[in-house]
Design a protein around this motif. Sequence first.
Motif, PDB file in Angstrom:
ATOM      1  N   VAL A  33      -9.660  -1.230 -43.035  1.00 51.10           N
ATOM      2  CA  VAL A  33      -8.400  -0.494 -42.963  1.00 51.10           C
ATOM      3  C   VAL A  33      -8.432   0.519 -41.829  1.00 51.10           C
ATOM      4  O   VAL A  33      -7.494   0.612 -41.018  1.00 51.10           O
ATOM      5  CB  VAL A  33      -8.115   0.204 -44.307  1.00 51.10           C
ATOM      6  CG1 VAL A  33      -6.966   1.200 -44.163  1.00 51.10           C
ATOM      7  CG2 VAL A  33      -7.776  -0.825 -45.375  1.00 51.10           C
ATOM      8  N   LEU A  34      -9.520   1.286 -41.730  1.00 52.07           N
ATOM      9  CA  LEU A  34      -9.586   2.325 -40.705  1.00 52.07           C
ATOM     10  C   LEU A  34      -9.548   1.717 -39.304  1.00 52.07           C
ATOM     11  O   LEU A  34      -8.871   2.233 -38.406  1.00 52.07           O
ATOM     12  CB  LEU A  34     -10.861   3.153 -40.892  1.00 52.07           C
ATOM     13  CG  LEU A  34     -10.968   4.415 -40.033  1.00 52.07           C
ATOM     14  CD1 LEU A  34      -9.802   5.347 -40.308  1.00 52.07           C
ATOM     15  CD2 LEU A  34     -12.289   5.129 -40.292  1.00 52.07           C
ATOM     16  N   GLY A  35     -10.264   0.621 -39.099  1.00 50.56           N
ATOM     17  CA  GLY A  35     -10.250  -0.012 -37.780  1.00 50.56           C
ATOM     18  C   GLY A  35      -8.901  -0.593 -37.423  1.00 50.56           C
ATOM     19  O   GLY A  35      -8.451  -0.511 -36.280  1.00 50.56           O
ATOM     20  N   SER A  36      -8.211  -1.165 -38.417  1.00 52.35           N
ATOM     21  CA  SER A  36      -6.930  -1.820 -38.127  1.00 52.35           C
ATOM     22  C   SER A  36      -5.814  -0.839 -37.819  1.00 52.35           C
ATOM     23  O   SER A  36      -4.798  -1.219 -37.233  1.00 52.35           O
ATOM     24  CB  SER A  36      -6.523  -2.711 -39.308  1.00 52.35           C
ATOM     25  OG  SER A  36      -6.170  -1.929 -40.433  1.00 52.35           O
ATOM     26  N   VAL A  37      -5.969   0.457 -38.205  1.00 51.04           N
ATOM     27  CA  VAL A  37      -4.895   1.422 -37.951  1.00 51.04           C
ATOM     28  C   VAL A  37      -5.057   2.139 -36.614  1.00 51.04           C
ATOM     29  O   VAL A  37      -4.204   2.951 -36.245  1.00 51.04           O
ATOM     30  CB  VAL A  37      -4.801   2.475 -39.082  1.00 51.04           C
ATOM     31  CG1 VAL A  37      -4.583   1.807 -40.422  1.00 51.04           C
ATOM     32  CG2 VAL A  37      -6.019   3.381 -39.108  1.00 51.04           C
ATOM     33  N   LEU A  38      -6.131   1.854 -35.875  1.00 50.65           N
ATOM     34  CA  LEU A  38      -6.335   2.538 -34.604  1.00 50.65           C
ATOM     35  C   LEU A  38      -5.193   2.278 -33.626  1.00 50.65           C
ATOM     36  O   LEU A  38      -4.766   3.176 -32.900  1.00 50.65           O
ATOM     37  CB  LEU A  38      -7.661   2.103 -33.974  1.00 50.65           C
ATOM     38  CG  LEU A  38      -8.925   2.577 -34.684  1.00 50.65           C
ATOM     39  CD1 LEU A  38     -10.162   1.951 -34.030  1.00 50.65           C
ATOM     40  CD2 LEU A  38      -9.023   4.097 -34.675  1.00 50.65           C
ATOM     41  N   VAL A 102     -12.624   2.836 -28.136  1.00 46.68           N
ATOM     42  CA  VAL A 102     -11.510   3.705 -28.515  1.00 46.68           C
ATOM     43  C   VAL A 102     -11.883   5.175 -28.320  1.00 46.68           C
ATOM     44  O   VAL A 102     -11.081   5.976 -27.816  1.00 46.68           O
ATOM     45  CB  VAL A 102     -11.102   3.442 -29.982  1.00 46.68           C
ATOM     46  CG1 VAL A 102     -10.142   4.521 -30.483  1.00 46.68           C
ATOM     47  CG2 VAL A 102     -10.448   2.080 -30.107  1.00 46.68           C
ATOM     48  N   GLY A 103     -13.096   5.546 -28.698  1.00 47.12           N
ATOM     49  CA  GLY A 103     -13.534   6.924 -28.504  1.00 47.12           C
ATOM     50  C   GLY A 103     -13.598   7.310 -27.040  1.00 47.12           C
ATOM     51  O   GLY A 103     -13.180   8.412 -26.651  1.00 47.12           O
ATOM     52  N   VAL A 104     -14.111   6.409 -26.209  1.00 51.21           N
ATOM     53  CA  VAL A 104     -14.181   6.666 -24.772  1.00 51.21           C
ATOM     54  C   VAL A 104     -12.779   6.843 -24.192  1.00 51.21           C
ATOM     55  O   VAL A 104     -12.515   7.767 -23.412  1.00 51.21           O
ATOM     56  CB  VAL A 104     -14.926   5.515 -24.056  1.00 51.21           C
ATOM     57  CG1 VAL A 104     -14.867   5.701 -22.540  1.00 51.21           C
ATOM     58  CG2 VAL A 104     -16.374   5.446 -24.527  1.00 51.21           C
ATOM     59  N   ALA A 105     -11.862   5.965 -24.581  1.00 56.59           N
ATOM     60  CA  ALA A 105     -10.485   6.052 -24.084  1.00 56.59           C
ATOM     61  C   ALA A 105      -9.808   7.332 -24.541  1.00 56.59           C
ATOM     62  O   ALA A 105      -9.043   7.951 -23.787  1.00 56.59           O
ATOM     63  CB  ALA A 105      -9.689   4.837 -24.558  1.00 56.59           C
ATOM     64  N   GLY A 106     -10.080   7.762 -25.772  1.00 58.99           N
ATOM     65  CA  GLY A 106      -9.503   9.002 -26.262  1.00 58.99           C
ATOM     66  C   GLY A 106      -9.954  10.210 -25.459  1.00 58.99           C
ATOM     67  O   GLY A 106      -9.157  11.097 -25.130  1.00 58.99           O
ATOM     68  N   VAL A 186      -2.815  14.473 -28.792  1.00 61.40           N
ATOM     69  CA  VAL A 186      -2.558  13.118 -29.271  1.00 61.40           C
ATOM     70  C   VAL A 186      -3.718  12.188 -28.931  1.00 61.40           C
ATOM     71  O   VAL A 186      -4.061  11.276 -29.700  1.00 61.40           O
ATOM     72  CB  VAL A 186      -1.231  12.596 -28.674  1.00 61.40           C
ATOM     73  CG1 VAL A 186      -1.049  11.118 -28.941  1.00 61.40           C
ATOM     74  CG2 VAL A 186      -0.062  13.390 -29.249  1.00 61.40           C
ATOM     75  N   SER A 187      -4.372  12.383 -27.797  1.00 58.21           N
ATOM     76  CA  SER A 187      -5.509  11.546 -27.409  1.00 58.21           C
ATOM     77  C   SER A 187      -6.782  11.924 -28.148  1.00 58.21           C
ATOM     78  O   SER A 187      -7.617  11.060 -28.447  1.00 58.21           O
ATOM     79  CB  SER A 187      -5.747  11.642 -25.896  1.00 58.21           C
ATOM     80  OG  SER A 187      -4.689  11.051 -25.170  1.00 58.21           O
ATOM     81  N   LEU A 193     -11.722   9.414 -35.272  1.00 57.73           N
ATOM     82  CA  LEU A 193     -11.442   8.085 -35.821  1.00 57.73           C
ATOM     83  C   LEU A 193     -12.473   7.070 -35.345  1.00 57.73           C
ATOM     84  O   LEU A 193     -12.972   6.252 -36.125  1.00 57.73           O
ATOM     85  CB  LEU A 193     -10.035   7.639 -35.420  1.00 57.73           C
ATOM     86  CG  LEU A 193      -8.862   8.355 -36.093  1.00 57.73           C
ATOM     87  CD1 LEU A 193      -7.541   7.851 -35.525  1.00 57.73           C
ATOM     88  CD2 LEU A 193      -8.904   8.149 -37.600  1.00 57.73           C
ATOM     89  N   SER A 194     -12.809   7.112 -34.056  1.00 61.49           N
ATOM     90  CA  SER A 194     -13.814   6.208 -33.510  1.00 61.49           C
ATOM     91  C   SER A 194     -15.166   6.448 -34.175  1.00 61.49           C
ATOM     92  O   SER A 194     -15.866   5.495 -34.550  1.00 61.49           O
ATOM     93  CB  SER A 194     -13.923   6.402 -31.997  1.00 61.49           C
ATOM     94  OG  SER A 194     -14.999   5.667 -31.472  1.00 61.49           O
TER      95      SER A 194
END
Length: 469
Positions: A33-38, A102-106, A186-187, A193-194
């Motif tokens: 669930v957590l991965g799919s909501v990213l 995702v963490g790197v992009a954030g 927002v980023s 989350l990551s």
Amino acid sequence: MIPRRTGTVPGGRRTGRAAPPAGFDRRLIAPMVLGSVLNPVNSSMIAVALVPIGVAFGAPPATTVWLVTALYLATAVGQPVAGRLVDMYGPRRLYLAGTALVGVAGLLGALAPSLGALIGARVLLGFGTSAAFPASMQLTRREAERTGRDRPAGVLTALAVANQTVAVVGPALGGLLIGAAGWRAVSTVNLPLSAACLVLGASRLPRERSTAGPRRPVDRPGMALFAVLLVSLMLFLMEPRPAHWYLPLLCAVAAWAFAARELRTTEPFVDLRVLGGRAPLPATYVRRLLGYTTSYAFLYGYTQWLEQGRGLSASTAGLVLLPLSASALTVSVLTGRREAVRAKLLAGAAVQIAACLALLLVGARSPVPVLLAAGAVMGVPQGLIGLANQNALYRQADPARIASAAGLLRTFMYLGALGASAAAAAFFPHRADTAGLHGLALFMLAGSVLLLVSVLPDRSLRTLTPRKA
């Protein structure tokens, strides 16, 4: 101390390993669930950030819309690629690699010094969020095979409810973050989350068994042609001008080369032969495209209009969309246990048509209760259509390619988002005014009517039943 359970092997000999649970392994649900909501959390929060970002960098809506387009274009390409790799190599490695990106992009997005750098961070974010949903569908299919119980409605409902809830709560959350710490907040949401996904994924997702057989080839030419096809198509849709005549030509050539390649190779990226033999599955993809084109056109267009056409702040505009979240969540929870694919699609399309018609009555002086009601009505089809298509795909797809099929389902969803962002740019070239909102509502209405027309004659939807794992 919890006693250790022991399993057995054929012949009754006991092993030292813990016996797997008889039902669906609920330890998998949290990382799934957590991965799919990213992706939905990032795609929805940006809706209220477009105006503040435009002010910060001096860019009009037609330019800031690339923050939406970049994410969905990357995800539209990345989802089926990740899905194919999940089918070939298992979900764990792809899940961990994607959520780390995702963490790197954030971090890059939070530190972006220019609009171009922020768009680049959104591209990385799109690729990073591409792995979790196909991995979740693969895990669901594996659990069905392991337990012999092909009743995934509860798990699929959990995924759908989480995605829908986050997608519609996102604007409110984004508005609060922007009000408290500016648009860069927002980023930064992606960092915790990551980290949570990496911890849960590493500790709970099953490791793949090593095999001594030859490595399966990856269809890199097919993936590259698919990327060229999508990118050229969407670049033209974003700016459909005569000077860009070469883009549809490039798209057509890439489509022909892609089809020729996939029909000829033994390990295709997208097995067009199987897809062509399963007519109901392409119809599900088209319905996904139509449904989400309207949903995202409302999310991005209505939100920008609330801020510029109606004069609300980013945080207030986000709060106005909360009824969208409430109605979508309520409908999903109440109807999730029953698949009822055809009934949900018909009801969802009908309510979507009504919501588009109601949007034509909204104006710059509409009272807040009317604005809240518009969001509440549009939330109903979001709670029906997405879950119905997800259940349809689970029944229609080849089990051996369930992750690839799920990736393509998300690709068509993001194509709808790309089409919606292109429409928003066309109807709001300089400012999100009421005339542009009404034009966008007519565009949404046309797509909703097509969705209804696609469902009515489809008899295959009446026969979707659970199958043996």
